[in-house]
Design a protein around this motif. Structure first.
Motif, mmCIF file in Angstrom:
data_model
loop_
_atom_site.group_PDB
_atom_site.id
_atom_site.type_symbol
_atom_site.label_atom_id
_atom_site.label_comp_id
_atom_site.label_asym_id
_atom_site.label_seq_id
_atom_site.Cartn_x
_atom_site.Cartn_y
_atom_site.Cartn_z
ATOM 1 N N PHE A 162 0.831 -1.208 0.000
ATOM 2 C CA PHE A 162 0.000 0.000 0.000
ATOM 3 C C PHE A 162 0.866 1.259 0.000
ATOM 4 O O PHE A 162 0.505 2.273 -0.604
ATOM 5 N N GLY A 163 2.011 1.204 0.662
ATOM 6 C CA GLY A 163 2.939 2.341 0.642
ATOM 7 C C GLY A 163 3.491 2.593 -0.753
ATOM 8 O O GLY A 163 3.558 3.734 -1.221
ATOM 9 N N VAL A 164 3.881 1.519 -1.429
ATOM 10 C CA VAL A 164 4.369 1.637 -2.811
ATOM 11 C C VAL A 164 3.256 2.191 -3.698
ATOM 12 O O VAL A 164 3.485 3.074 -4.530
ATOM 13 N N SER A 165 2.047 1.694 -3.504
ATOM 14 C CA SER A 165 0.908 2.170 -4.284
ATOM 15 C C SER A 165 0.659 3.659 -4.053
ATOM 16 O O SER A 165 0.411 4.409 -5.002
ATOM 17 N N ALA A 166 0.742 4.085 -2.802
ATOM 18 C CA ALA A 166 0.526 5.502 -2.485
ATOM 19 C C ALA A 166 1.599 6.381 -3.132
ATOM 20 O O ALA A 166 1.288 7.459 -3.667
ATOM 21 N N LEU A 167 2.842 5.942 -3.122
ATOM 22 C CA LEU A 167 3.913 6.723 -3.751
ATOM 23 C C LEU A 167 3.727 6.799 -5.267
ATOM 24 O O LEU A 167 3.943 7.859 -5.871
ATOM 25 N N LEU A 168 3.321 5.701 -5.869
ATOM 26 C CA LEU A 168 3.079 5.715 -7.310
ATOM 27 C C LEU A 168 1.878 6.598 -7.664
ATOM 28 O O LEU A 168 1.876 7.258 -8.705
ATOM 29 N N LEU A 211 1.091 9.278 -6.007
ATOM 30 C CA LEU A 211 1.619 10.637 -5.870
ATOM 31 C C LEU A 211 2.395 11.039 -7.128
ATOM 32 O O LEU A 211 2.224 12.148 -7.642
ATOM 33 N N VAL A 212 3.217 10.136 -7.646
ATOM 34 C CA VAL A 212 3.955 10.420 -8.882
ATOM 35 C C VAL A 212 2.979 10.610 -10.040
ATOM 36 O O VAL A 212 3.142 11.530 -10.865
ATOM 37 N N SER A 213 1.945 9.789 -10.100
ATOM 38 C CA SER A 213 0.928 9.916 -11.143
ATOM 39 C C SER A 213 0.247 11.280 -11.071
ATOM 40 O O SER A 213 0.057 11.944 -12.098
ATOM 41 N N TYR A 214 -0.099 11.696 -9.883
ATOM 42 C CA TYR A 214 -0.751 12.991 -9.696
ATOM 43 C C TYR A 214 0.175 14.140 -10.112
ATOM 44 O O TYR A 214 -0.263 15.096 -10.761
ATOM 45 N N GLN A 215 1.449 14.037 -9.758
ATOM 46 C CA GLN A 215 2.398 15.097 -10.117
ATOM 47 C C GLN A 215 2.575 15.203 -11.637
ATOM 48 O O GLN A 215 2.677 16.305 -12.176
ATOM 49 N N PHE A 216 2.594 14.071 -12.317
ATOM 50 C CA PHE A 216 2.699 14.126 -13.781
ATOM 51 C C PHE A 216 1.399 14.591 -14.424
ATOM 52 O O PHE A 216 1.414 15.179 -15.506
ATOM 53 N N ILE A 239 -1.522 2.903 -13.300
ATOM 54 C CA ILE A 239 -1.661 1.447 -13.498
ATOM 55 C C ILE A 239 -0.707 0.707 -12.568
ATOM 56 O O ILE A 239 -1.072 -0.313 -11.970
ATOM 57 N N SER A 240 0.493 1.223 -12.409
ATOM 58 C CA SER A 240 1.466 0.592 -11.515
ATOM 59 C C SER A 240 0.989 0.613 -10.073
ATOM 60 O O SER A 240 1.206 -0.351 -9.332
ATOM 61 N N SER A 241 0.333 1.699 -9.665
ATOM 62 C CA SER A 241 -0.165 1.776 -8.291
ATOM 63 C C SER A 241 -1.265 0.752 -8.052
ATOM 64 O O SER A 241 -1.353 0.166 -6.969
ATOM 65 N N VAL A 242 -2.090 0.514 -9.071
ATOM 66 C CA VAL A 242 -3.123 -0.521 -8.947
ATOM 67 C C VAL A 242 -2.470 -1.900 -8.896
ATOM 68 O O VAL A 242 -2.854 -2.749 -8.094
ATOM 69 N N MET A 243 -1.459 -2.117 -9.744
ATOM 70 C CA MET A 243 -0.759 -3.409 -9.759
ATOM 71 C C MET A 243 -0.061 -3.686 -8.431
ATOM 72 O O MET A 243 0.093 -4.844 -8.048
#
Length: 160
Positions: free
Chosen positions: A93-99, A101-106, A140-144
């Motif tokens: 879940f931590g990895v998902s949250a960081l991904l 955040l990166v998705s939102y920034q892009f 997609i990576s955050s969902v994966m």
């Protein structure tokens, strides 16, 4: 794995393979053009830059679904026990949250690129398309990251 995500994964693999093939062919043609005719392919740098981003961000969901990110195995002897399964879920879940955040920034970068009409240097390719692709890839990576691991990944973790 859920059939919809399996189809998405297959589509990403095809895009990754085609992008890598195009980059190899472009580089080959660029080198031949420089050596034989003394002129590089116009816009080759822009195309290589965009293809490299596509290759990296096509690989991100595939790597995440395979649980292939770099990890330190120094404490695996203590952490890879069934009683700490909650820890692995928390990390996912931590990895998902960081991904996310990166998705939102892009996504924000995409909106900014649209506002200022940001383009590449030689071919004037709009950057907003690349930023949106990166944002979708990270999403997609955050969902994966929170989906259950594939059978191959589970057997690898159990062998540790």
């Amino acid at each position: 794995m859920i059939p919809v995500f399996q189809k998405i994964k297959s589509g990403i693999e095809v895009l990754l393979i085609l992008s890598l093939l195009m980059m190899v062919l472009l580089t080959f043609a660029d080198v031949l053009g420089r050596r034989l005719f003394g002129t590089p392919i116009y816009g080759g740098h822009d195309l290589t830059e965009h293809l490299m981003a596509i290759i990296v961000f096509c690989g991100l969901p595939l790597l995440t679904s395979a649980r292939g990110h770099l990890s330190v195995d120094l404490l695996d002897h203590f952490l890879m026990v069934p009683s700490l399964r909650w820890w692995h879920v928390l990390i996912n879940f931590g990895v998902s949250a960081l991904l996310l955040l990166v998705s939102y920034q892009f996504y924000i970068a995409m909106l900014d690129a649209i506002d200022i009409q940001e383009v590449s240097q030689e071919l004037l390719i709009p950057r907003s398309y690349m930023y949106s692709f990166i944002s979708v890839s990270c999403f997609i990576s955050s969902v994966m990251a929170i989906l259950p691991a594939t059978k191959a990944t589970l057997s690898r973790e159990e062998s540790l």
